[in-house]
Design a protein around this motif. Sequence first.
Motif, PDB file in Angstrom:
ATOM      1  N   HIS A  96       0.803  -1.478   0.104  1.00 21.28           N
ATOM      2  CA  HIS A  96       0.030   0.103   0.185  1.00 21.28           C
ATOM      3  C   HIS A  96       0.915   1.009  -0.344  1.00 21.28           C
ATOM      4  CE1 HIS A  96       1.406  -0.791   3.829  1.00 21.28           C
ATOM      5  NE2 HIS A  96       0.828   0.620   4.440  1.00 21.28           N
ATOM      6  N   ARG A  97       1.659   0.984   0.098  1.00 23.22           N
ATOM      7  CA  ARG A  97       2.923   2.218  -0.179  1.00 23.22           C
ATOM      8  C   ARG A  97       4.041   2.373  -1.036  1.00 23.22           C
ATOM      9  NH1 ARG A  97       6.339   2.879   5.497  1.00 23.22           N
ATOM     10  NH2 ARG A  97       5.769   4.738   4.680  1.00 23.22           N
ATOM     11  N   THR A  98       4.200   3.749  -1.735  1.00 22.85           N
ATOM     12  CA  THR A  98       4.549   3.961  -3.076  1.00 22.85           C
ATOM     13  C   THR A  98       6.439   3.179  -2.870  1.00 22.85           C
ATOM     14  OG1 THR A  98       5.221   5.681  -2.250  1.00 22.85           O
ATOM     15  CG2 THR A  98       3.149   6.047  -3.795  1.00 22.85           C
ATOM     16  N   VAL A  99       6.846   3.416  -4.103  1.00 26.86           N
ATOM     17  CA  VAL A  99       8.312   2.802  -3.759  1.00 26.86           C
ATOM     18  C   VAL A  99       9.561   3.983  -2.889  1.00 26.86           C
ATOM     19  CG1 VAL A  99      10.056   3.043  -5.462  1.00 26.86           C
ATOM     20  CG2 VAL A  99       8.216   1.820  -5.844  1.00 26.86           C
ATOM     21  N   SER A 100       8.905   4.982  -2.865  1.00 27.48           N
ATOM     22  CA  SER A 100       9.528   6.236  -2.311  1.00 27.48           C
ATOM     23  C   SER A 100       9.268   5.956  -1.218  1.00 27.48           C
ATOM     24  CB  SER A 100       9.323   7.808  -2.464  1.00 27.48           C
ATOM     25  OG  SER A 100       9.650   7.509  -4.210  1.00 27.48           O
ATOM     26  N   GLN A 101       8.255   5.491  -0.897  1.00 25.59           N
ATOM     27  CA  GLN A 101       7.476   5.277   1.007  1.00 25.59           C
ATOM     28  C   GLN A 101       8.473   4.231   0.921  1.00 25.59           C
ATOM     29  OE1 GLN A 101       3.538   5.471   0.336  1.00 25.59           O
ATOM     30  NE2 GLN A 101       2.920   7.874   0.374  1.00 25.59           N
ATOM     31  N   ASN A 102       8.109   2.971   0.678  1.00 27.82           N
ATOM     32  CA  ASN A 102       9.020   1.702   0.906  1.00 27.82           C
ATOM     33  C   ASN A 102       9.924   1.915   1.034  1.00 27.82           C
ATOM     34  OD1 ASN A 102       7.542  -1.069   0.629  1.00 27.82           O
ATOM     35  ND2 ASN A 102       6.823   0.614  -1.127  1.00 27.82           N
ATOM     36  N   VAL A 103      11.354   2.594   0.461  1.00 31.24           N
ATOM     37  CA  VAL A 103      12.589   3.038   0.479  1.00 31.24           C
ATOM     38  C   VAL A 103      12.752   3.909   1.850  1.00 31.24           C
ATOM     39  CG1 VAL A 103      14.560   4.345  -0.082  1.00 31.24           C
ATOM     40  CG2 VAL A 103      13.339   2.457  -1.823  1.00 31.24           C
ATOM     41  N   ALA A 104      12.039   4.782   2.100  1.00 29.21           N
ATOM     42  CA  ALA A 104      12.192   5.660   3.642  1.00 29.21           C
ATOM     43  C   ALA A 104      11.593   4.578   4.813  1.00 29.21           C
ATOM     44  CB  ALA A 104      11.108   6.814   2.831  1.00 29.21           C
ATOM     45  N   THR A 105      11.331   3.832   4.868  1.00 25.89           N
ATOM     46  CA  THR A 105      10.760   3.257   6.014  1.00 25.89           C
ATOM     47  C   THR A 105      11.535   3.941   7.238  1.00 25.89           C
ATOM     48  OG1 THR A 105       9.726   1.640   4.494  1.00 25.89           O
ATOM     49  CG2 THR A 105       9.854   0.912   7.109  1.00 25.89           C
ATOM     50  N   VAL A 106      13.023   2.785   7.379  1.00 24.27           N
ATOM     51  CA  VAL A 106      14.493   3.132   8.133  1.00 24.27           C
ATOM     52  C   VAL A 106      14.682   4.696   8.195  1.00 24.27           C
ATOM     53  CG1 VAL A 106      16.539   2.783   8.641  1.00 24.27           C
ATOM     54  CG2 VAL A 106      14.616   0.914   7.877  1.00 24.27           C
ATOM     55  N   PRO A 107      14.307   5.598   7.349  1.00 26.27           N
ATOM     56  CA  PRO A 107      14.530   6.575   7.676  1.00 26.27           C
ATOM     57  C   PRO A 107      13.845   7.858   8.546  1.00 26.27           C
ATOM     58  CG  PRO A 107      15.679   6.204   5.912  1.00 26.27           C
ATOM     59  CD  PRO A 107      14.489   5.002   6.102  1.00 26.27           C
ATOM     60  N   GLY A 108      11.884   7.104   8.055  1.00 23.10           N
ATOM     61  CA  GLY A 108      10.912   7.700   8.847  1.00 23.10           C
ATOM     62  C   GLY A 108      11.641   7.590  10.605  1.00 23.10           C
ATOM     63  N   VAL A 134      10.595   8.241 -12.383  1.00 26.39           N
ATOM     64  CA  VAL A 134       9.505   7.393 -12.896  1.00 26.39           C
ATOM     65  C   VAL A 134       9.341   6.170 -12.222  1.00 26.39           C
ATOM     66  CG1 VAL A 134       9.549   5.717 -14.794  1.00 26.39           C
ATOM     67  CG2 VAL A 134      10.688   7.679 -15.078  1.00 26.39           C
ATOM     68  N   TYR A 135      10.011   5.836 -11.279  1.00 29.74           N
ATOM     69  CA  TYR A 135       9.306   4.574 -10.211  1.00 29.74           C
ATOM     70  C   TYR A 135       9.446   4.473  -8.738  1.00 29.74           C
ATOM     71  CZ  TYR A 135      11.502   1.626 -13.832  1.00 29.74           C
ATOM     72  OH  TYR A 135      11.886   1.098 -14.968  1.00 29.74           O
ATOM     73  N   GLY A 136       9.561   6.353  -8.675  1.00 30.85           N
ATOM     74  CA  GLY A 136       9.288   6.684  -6.784  1.00 30.85           C
ATOM     75  C   GLY A 136       8.301   6.493  -6.217  1.00 30.85           C
ATOM     76  N   ARG A 137       7.238   7.515  -7.032  1.00 28.00           N
ATOM     77  CA  ARG A 137       5.640   7.100  -7.078  1.00 28.00           C
ATOM     78  C   ARG A 137       4.610   6.029  -7.315  1.00 28.00           C
ATOM     79  NH1 ARG A 137       3.221  13.240  -8.338  1.00 28.00           N
ATOM     80  NH2 ARG A 137       4.822  14.244  -7.027  1.00 28.00           N
ATOM     81  N   ARG A 138       5.602   4.795  -8.463  1.00 29.38           N
ATOM     82  CA  ARG A 138       4.789   3.476  -8.220  1.00 29.38           C
ATOM     83  C   ARG A 138       5.101   2.562  -6.751  1.00 29.38           C
ATOM     84  NH1 ARG A 138       7.731   1.370 -13.684  1.00 29.38           N
ATOM     85  NH2 ARG A 138       7.046   3.100 -15.195  1.00 29.38           N
ATOM     86  N   TYR A 139       3.755   1.971  -7.476  1.00 23.38           N
ATOM     87  CA  TYR A 139       3.730   1.016  -5.919  1.00 23.38           C
ATOM     88  C   TYR A 139       4.092  -0.499  -6.308  1.00 23.38           C
ATOM     89  CZ  TYR A 139       0.628   4.033  -4.393  1.00 23.38           C
ATOM     90  OH  TYR A 139      -0.565   5.459  -3.727  1.00 23.38           O
ATOM     91  N   PRO A 140       4.627  -1.508  -5.205  1.00 18.97           N
ATOM     92  CA  PRO A 140       5.132  -2.714  -5.883  1.00 18.97           C
ATOM     93  C   PRO A 140       4.604  -4.236  -6.832  1.00 18.97           C
ATOM     94  CG  PRO A 140       5.569  -2.153  -3.377  1.00 18.97           C
ATOM     95  CD  PRO A 140       4.422  -1.280  -4.251  1.00 18.97           C
TER      96      PRO A 140
END
Length: 352
Positions: A96-108, A134-140
């Motif tokens: 349910h999280r975008t690529v950018s949001q997934n990568v940002a998990t630990v920094p959060g 291109v990929y930041g707003r995509r979903y898995p």
Amino acid sequence: MMSPDPLIRFEGVSKTFPGGSTAVERLDLDVLPHELLALVGPSGCGKSTTLRMVNRLVEPTSGRVLLEGEDVADGDPVALRRRIGYVIQDVGLFPHRTVSQNVATVPGLLGWDRARTRRRVGELLEVVGLDPAVYGRRYPRELSGGERQRVGVARALVADPPVLLMDEPFGAVDPEGRRRLQVEFRRIQQDLGTTVMLVTHDIDEAVRLGDRVAVFSRGGVVEQLDDPVRLLTRPANATVEQFIGAGRSVSLLGLGRVTTADLEPVSVLAVGERAGEPGGRTSVELGSSYDEAFAALAAGRTDHITVTDDGRPVGRLDASGLLSGLRRLADSTAPTEPALAQAAVVTPARDG
């Protein structure tokens, strides 16, 4: 020159599960800074259990696991896991999280501000070959298997952890994509200098990626710990030889590189043998892997190929030159200092 202090050390580590099954028994093992150590062996040999004791997803029954000289059991396991990257076969991205949001998990979780997080997420997506725009707003669900795996690697590396643990990370990717991912990941690991422990059942993957390879047998017994070339050419015992299998000569092709020592001199090149000319023979670049050279030889219509350096022919390679190069590679496997030092800290857990 003395070998560096280990980044990770297993000291007499054992793990017995409820019911009495022992996965690992009295394991002593060092992982050196900046190296990629591949753990390989048959199913049930304790390699994944060994990996998971580093970030305390599995707790040892006895012994100690040290990270940067400190017992991992002494601190908060959640804080420990935030310091250690972890990549598994099915990636485990949040759907349910975008690529950018997934990568940002630990920094959060670490409380980074938005600007720092956004900047670092963009950097890591570029490192793994994914355009953030291109990929930041995509979903898995919108990604291929290989793209999801790249996102998983970026997420694991985003906080610059000292250690990255990888458990069969490329197993769910098709063979062609898997090879590309292996090459790309090895480049990333060498550029960043991250210390990696990689679990795989695939000996080809282990020798292609590992600076050193630890071959496990059941009970977490390290049968051999060596650099890939020595492992393939000097199996320590019948167990290792059987696991490596009859294809170890083919695996060795992926480790050697074409050098001028393998070539007939450029003076023997006939007119018209310039790479790329009509009717010219197949060519490879100096420094190409032996398996690339072998493929070119097999695909060609003659008994040799032209070898170039920046497009300029420097010699030619035939089957005998390739064989001589493989023999030199096999003969260059005197134990290195890290291997000699490691011999003192790896003790097969055998009774009697």
